[in-house]
Design a protein around this motif. Structure first.
Motif, PDB file in Angstrom:
ATOM      1  N   VAL A 235       0.497  11.571   6.290  1.00  0.00           N
ATOM      2  CA  VAL A 235      -0.416  11.140   7.380  1.00  0.00           C
ATOM      3  C   VAL A 235      -0.829   9.938   6.981  1.00  0.00           C
ATOM      4  O   VAL A 235      -1.773   9.812   6.150  1.00  0.00           O
ATOM      5  CB  VAL A 235      -1.310  12.327   7.965  1.00  0.00           C
ATOM      6  N   CYS A 236      -0.537   8.851   7.869  1.00  0.00           N
ATOM      7  CA  CYS A 236      -1.184   7.567   7.544  1.00  0.00           C
ATOM      8  C   CYS A 236      -2.123   6.943   8.511  1.00  0.00           C
ATOM      9  O   CYS A 236      -2.127   7.315   9.771  1.00  0.00           O
ATOM     10  CB  CYS A 236      -0.027   6.497   7.328  1.00  0.00           C
ATOM     11  N   ASP A 237      -3.045   6.042   8.476  1.00  0.00           N
ATOM     12  CA  ASP A 237      -4.012   5.378   9.040  1.00  0.00           C
ATOM     13  C   ASP A 237      -3.444   4.140   9.810  1.00  0.00           C
ATOM     14  O   ASP A 237      -3.580   3.288   9.257  1.00  0.00           O
ATOM     15  CB  ASP A 237      -5.327   5.272   8.445  1.00  0.00           C
TER      16      ASP A 237
ATOM     17  N   PRO B 287       0.183   1.582  11.244  1.00  0.00           N
ATOM     18  CA  PRO B 287       1.425   1.276  10.879  1.00  0.00           C
ATOM     19  C   PRO B 287       1.608   0.334   9.529  1.00  0.00           C
ATOM     20  O   PRO B 287       2.297   0.648   8.916  1.00  0.00           O
ATOM     21  CB  PRO B 287       1.942   0.045  12.016  1.00  0.00           C
ATOM     22  N   ARG B 288       0.387  -0.225   9.304  1.00  0.00           N
ATOM     23  CA  ARG B 288       0.490  -1.033   7.784  1.00  0.00           C
ATOM     24  C   ARG B 288       0.494   0.102   6.794  1.00  0.00           C
ATOM     25  O   ARG B 288       1.280  -0.108   5.924  1.00  0.00           O
ATOM     26  CB  ARG B 288      -0.750  -1.796   7.771  1.00  0.00           C
ATOM     27  N   GLN B 289      -0.359   1.243   7.029  1.00  0.00           N
ATOM     28  CA  GLN B 289      -0.395   2.297   5.867  1.00  0.00           C
ATOM     29  C   GLN B 289       0.816   3.118   5.876  1.00  0.00           C
ATOM     30  O   GLN B 289       1.539   3.331   4.843  1.00  0.00           O
ATOM     31  CB  GLN B 289      -1.535   3.158   6.064  1.00  0.00           C
ATOM     32  N   ILE B 290       1.620   3.320   7.049  1.00  0.00           N
ATOM     33  CA  ILE B 290       2.926   3.960   7.091  1.00  0.00           C
ATOM     34  C   ILE B 290       3.925   3.055   6.189  1.00  0.00           C
ATOM     35  O   ILE B 290       4.666   3.389   5.583  1.00  0.00           O
ATOM     36  CB  ILE B 290       3.586   4.115   8.488  1.00  0.00           C
ATOM     37  N   LEU B 291       3.931   1.757   6.559  1.00  0.00           N
ATOM     38  CA  LEU B 291       4.965   0.823   5.885  1.00  0.00           C
ATOM     39  C   LEU B 291       4.773   0.711   4.272  1.00  0.00           C
ATOM     40  O   LEU B 291       5.585   0.824   3.621  1.00  0.00           O
ATOM     41  CB  LEU B 291       4.999  -0.583   6.444  1.00  0.00           C
ATOM     42  N   ALA B 292       3.223   0.616   4.073  1.00  0.00           N
ATOM     43  CA  ALA B 292       2.960   0.701   2.640  1.00  0.00           C
ATOM     44  C   ALA B 292       3.560   1.999   1.837  1.00  0.00           C
ATOM     45  O   ALA B 292       4.022   2.006   0.915  1.00  0.00           O
ATOM     46  CB  ALA B 292       1.646   0.517   2.387  1.00  0.00           C
ATOM     47  N   ALA B 293       3.278   3.035   2.619  1.00  0.00           N
ATOM     48  CA  ALA B 293       3.573   4.457   2.129  1.00  0.00           C
ATOM     49  C   ALA B 293       5.178   4.327   1.897  1.00  0.00           C
ATOM     50  O   ALA B 293       5.504   5.087   0.694  1.00  0.00           O
ATOM     51  CB  ALA B 293       3.136   5.707   3.034  1.00  0.00           C
ATOM     52  N   VAL B 294       5.958   4.168   2.887  1.00  0.00           N
ATOM     53  CA  VAL B 294       7.430   4.277   2.822  1.00  0.00           C
ATOM     54  C   VAL B 294       7.894   3.197   1.781  1.00  0.00           C
ATOM     55  O   VAL B 294       8.830   3.673   0.955  1.00  0.00           O
ATOM     56  CB  VAL B 294       8.012   3.792   4.199  1.00  0.00           C
TER      57      VAL B 294
ATOM     58  N   HIS C 201       3.815   9.915   9.488  1.00  0.00           N
ATOM     59  CA  HIS C 201       2.986   9.781  10.688  1.00  0.00           C
ATOM     60  C   HIS C 201       1.880   9.041  10.907  1.00  0.00           C
ATOM     61  O   HIS C 201       1.190   9.092   9.832  1.00  0.00           O
ATOM     62  CB  HIS C 201       2.587  11.352  10.938  1.00  0.00           C
ATOM     63  N   ASP C 202       1.704   8.593  12.031  1.00  0.00           N
ATOM     64  CA  ASP C 202       0.302   7.908  12.353  1.00  0.00           C
ATOM     65  C   ASP C 202      -0.778   9.029  12.651  1.00  0.00           C
ATOM     66  O   ASP C 202      -0.388   9.862  13.346  1.00  0.00           O
ATOM     67  CB  ASP C 202       0.616   6.948  13.665  1.00  0.00           C
ATOM     68  N   ALA C 203      -1.765   8.610  11.885  1.00  0.00           N
ATOM     69  CA  ALA C 203      -2.810   9.858  12.350  1.00  0.00           C
ATOM     70  C   ALA C 203      -2.862  10.401  13.711  1.00  0.00           C
ATOM     71  O   ALA C 203      -3.249  11.502  13.948  1.00  0.00           O
ATOM     72  CB  ALA C 203      -4.171   9.398  11.571  1.00  0.00           C
ATOM     73  N   LYS C 204      -3.169   9.247  14.458  1.00  0.00           N
ATOM     74  CA  LYS C 204      -3.827   9.599  15.675  1.00  0.00           C
ATOM     75  C   LYS C 204      -2.422  10.208  16.527  1.00  0.00           C
ATOM     76  O   LYS C 204      -2.582  11.399  17.442  1.00  0.00           O
ATOM     77  CB  LYS C 204      -3.924   8.349  16.839  1.00  0.00           C
ATOM     78  N   LEU C 205      -1.203   9.899  16.340  1.00  0.00           N
ATOM     79  CA  LEU C 205       0.124  10.492  17.041  1.00  0.00           C
ATOM     80  C   LEU C 205       0.294  11.882  16.323  1.00  0.00           C
ATOM     81  O   LEU C 205       0.677  12.937  17.067  1.00  0.00           O
ATOM     82  CB  LEU C 205       1.184   9.854  16.824  1.00  0.00           C
ATOM     83  N   HIS C 206      -0.148  11.810  14.995  1.00  0.00           N
ATOM     84  CA  HIS C 206      -0.074  13.607  14.318  1.00  0.00           C
ATOM     85  C   HIS C 206      -0.906  14.279  15.244  1.00  0.00           C
ATOM     86  O   HIS C 206      -0.634  15.586  15.140  1.00  0.00           O
ATOM     87  CB  HIS C 206      -0.392  13.223  13.036  1.00  0.00           C
ATOM     88  N   ALA C 207      -2.092  14.085  15.060  1.00  0.00           N
ATOM     89  CA  ALA C 207      -3.209  14.961  15.976  1.00  0.00           C
ATOM     90  C   ALA C 207      -2.487  15.271  17.230  1.00  0.00           C
ATOM     91  O   ALA C 207      -2.743  16.554  17.545  1.00  0.00           O
ATOM     92  CB  ALA C 207      -4.538  14.117  15.905  1.00  0.00           C
TER      93      ALA C 207
END
Length: 129
Positions: free
Chosen positions: A34-36, A38-45, A103-109
């Motif tokens: 779970v990422c905070d 889009p930038r964090q999602i891209l960094a994790a991927v 996942h984006d944190a807000k969408l995951h919730a």
């Protein structure tokens, strides 16, 4: 286990005699990151895709599914995430496909709240909810 049985039954109805039903299951094991945003999602991927740390096991990527890039998300009830499927090889050579969901944190919730509705939607009868 129960969801895997349900999936096998769904695949049996479609019937592809050229491959075993279990070949359709691409997420027997999975994890969620779970990422905070889009930038964090891209960094994790990107970290996962470009990881060269020799202390970590190599896990070849066999599939990428980016639901953020889909114009029509109605197939997924509007939900967006990014998933990669990898092959993990155990110490004795056993290989298994695993899924990593980003996942984006807000969408995951929101997804957590919507899960009961999702179970109702995919059930084939009231007794299966």
């Amino acid at each position: 286990k129960e969801r895997m049985r349900e999936k096998l039954m769904e695949y049996a109805k479609r019937g592809d005699p050229m491959r075993p039903l279990t070949a359709n299951i691409l997420d027997p094991i999975r994890t969620t990151v779970v990422c905070d945003g889009p930038r964090q999602i891209l960094a994790a991927v990107n970290w996962f895709l470009n990881n060269t740390d020799p202390r970590l096991p190599a896990m070849p990527i066999v599939r990428v599914k980016n639901k953020f890039s889909m114009e029509d998300a109605s197939e997924y009830d509007g939900y967006r995430d990014l998933m990669i499927c990898v092959i993990h090889t155990g110490k004795k050579g056993l290989r298994i496909i695993g899924e990593i969901q980003f996942h984006d944190a807000k969408l995951h919730a929101l997804k957590v709240k919507m899960h009961k509705l999702y179970k109702v939607k995919r059930a084939e009868g009231a007794n299966l909810i």
